[in-house]
Design a protein around this motif. Sequence first.
Motif, short mmCIF file in Angstrom:
data_model
loop_
_atom_site.label_atom_id
_atom_site.label_comp_id
_atom_site.label_asym_id
_atom_site.label_seq_id
_atom_site.Cartn_x
_atom_site.Cartn_y
_atom_site.Cartn_z
N PRO A 325 0.67 -1.28 -0.02
CA PRO A 325 0.06 0.06 0.10
C PRO A 325 0.84 1.45 -0.01
O PRO A 325 1.89 1.30 0.66
N LEU A 326 0.33 2.36 -0.72
CA LEU A 326 1.05 3.51 -0.76
C LEU A 326 0.18 4.82 -0.09
O LEU A 326 -1.04 4.62 -0.90
N TYR A 327 0.62 5.50 0.44
CA TYR A 327 -0.14 6.50 1.28
C TYR A 327 0.25 7.93 0.98
O TYR A 327 0.09 8.84 1.66
N SER A 328 1.23 8.02 -0.06
CA SER A 328 1.71 9.26 -0.52
C SER A 328 2.17 9.29 -2.15
O SER A 328 2.38 8.05 -2.39
N LEU A 329 2.23 10.23 -2.63
CA LEU A 329 2.85 10.04 -4.07
C LEU A 329 4.21 9.70 -4.19
O LEU A 329 4.79 8.97 -4.94
N VAL A 490 -4.65 13.53 -7.04
CA VAL A 490 -4.44 12.50 -7.15
C VAL A 490 -4.71 11.44 -6.02
O VAL A 490 -4.64 11.93 -4.95
N LEU A 491 -4.89 9.99 -6.18
CA LEU A 491 -4.97 9.37 -4.99
C LEU A 491 -4.18 8.24 -5.17
O LEU A 491 -4.41 7.11 -5.93
N PRO A 492 -2.93 8.36 -4.46
CA PRO A 492 -2.02 7.09 -4.32
C PRO A 492 -2.63 5.79 -3.95
O PRO A 492 -3.27 5.68 -3.05
N LEU A 493 -2.42 4.68 -4.57
CA LEU A 493 -2.91 3.40 -4.30
C LEU A 493 -1.80 2.30 -3.78
O LEU A 493 -1.97 1.75 -2.62
N TRP A 494 -0.65 2.09 -4.70
CA TRP A 494 0.17 1.29 -4.09
C TRP A 494 1.75 1.44 -4.91
O TRP A 494 1.70 2.02 -6.02
N GLN A 495 2.73 0.73 -4.26
CA GLN A 495 3.93 0.81 -5.00
C GLN A 495 4.48 -0.79 -5.27
O GLN A 495 4.18 -1.24 -4.60
N GLY A 496 4.94 -1.00 -6.27
CA GLY A 496 5.20 -2.30 -6.85
C GLY A 496 6.84 -2.72 -6.69
O GLY A 496 7.58 -1.75 -6.64
#
Length: 529
Positions: A325-329, A490-496
């Motif tokens: 999960p990602l909570y920021s750009l 924008v709404l950050p969702l996840w980082q991969g």
Amino acid sequence: MNRKTLVLPTAAALLTPLLAGCGGGDEGRAIVVGTTDQFVATEDAPAPLDPAFAYDTGAWNILRQTLQTLMHVPRGGGRPVPEAAESCSFSDKESESYRCRLREGLTFADGTPITAEDVKFSVERVLAIKSDNGTAALLSNIDTVETKGELEVVFHLKTPDATFPYKLSTPVAGILSKDKYDGKALREGFQVDGSGPYTMKAETAGDKVTKFVFTKNPKYKGDITLRNDKVELRTFDDSDGMDKALRGDAIDMAARAMAQTQIRELTDKPQEGIELTEVPGLEIRYLGFNTKAPAVEDKAVRQAMAAVVDRAALVDRVYGPTAQPLYSLIPSSIPGHATSFIDTYGEPDRSKAAKILRDAGVKTPVKVTLHYTTDHYGAETAEEFQALRGQLNATKLFDVQIQGTEWSKFRPAQKRGDYAVYGLGWFPDYPDPDNYVAPFLDTDNFLNTPYVNQSVRDELIPQSRRQADRTAAAPVFERIQKIVAKDVPVLPLWQGKQYVAARDELTGVEWALNTSSDLLLWELGRGTA
């Protein structure tokens, strides 16, 4: 990258190079790499490989093999070092004047000498064309370009910018010939002429590329060492087709993008002769908003979405261990990262979202369509948007539909503002927090968004770039992230994470895909590691 057993290197191991294999290939046989990136020339995007237009990872991966830049990020990351240049440095304490001296004897692949005038032409061309793809924004801080003799070029910047060397390492700053490129118009089609480590020939079916053939450029003179003579990059419609080609020995490496199911299968049931390798990744995914679209113009709607989207559940359902999960750009592995969205909204909470909408006088359920691309980010994208629809509709605060579109039509429509809400991914141009902020919030940004925050654009971004020590800019980036969480453009969702799978005879695989998802094909060779 497989040696009969599955190997998942640790982060430390990834920074330790394997012994180089035999350069020059195996009896002249090309190394074949698979990708699910699609390369299509359309009416909306007739020049997908022109550096003044190209601004997606797939296109940049072609340009990086064929064009030279003054600087490049070295193997393993770090600050940019000279590539076509012999030396580059700021010539003032304020980071407003950047001076480069070219290597002597540089030529384009056709033998034409390269001079400082070619560098000036290439940069000024990008700024003159100023395509709507957002590419020119990387160089928009350039005020003037000055040449001094045949080999020296000086960039005078409008404001201090410690990230400028990184920008000169991207394909947008690729060196072009005035004889091959128009200074005021894009070059249509798939031909690229440069001075990079390879020359390139594209094989097409209609308006779509099926294969790129890269051949060692004998006139190349730069900082890169080639470990092969020829590489083919074959395109596949989906990850399943690419996986079958790898298992059937039709390709040597599967690069972009492997599906989670394939990664898990190779983890649980390793195949003889194939190795799976995890390489560092900095990809993020997010929802973007056209903040002038009636459905989401009221920021309360965007805030309510931010308050109920369950990133952890989304990642667990769709991506498993390949994402977080990602909570920021700004992703967690980049200096300046802050958890601004969870700090602002906490854990997913329907009652909080309902109050946000009620206080703003927004009638529910809010009807909105989420748009996504079907063929650009991998097989799981459709499932991801089905999960998002389910989460939002379960609150009864939203009435969400989803719509998938192929990338060649999706991206032009998104830029035109046709979509109120859309899903995109971001692979950084360079590993600096600036590149997770400016492309979304600065002038002429990648999203072509109508959202403007003057404090961010005119004060905070320029302020952050004055810091030569990038960790010292962290407080500024934290302020920017708080503003993004409040306004939700924008709404950050996840980082991969990134994975590649390859035949066990291939060497250099751990270096062939860097944190920005750049394919560095020259690192690949055949032999024994």
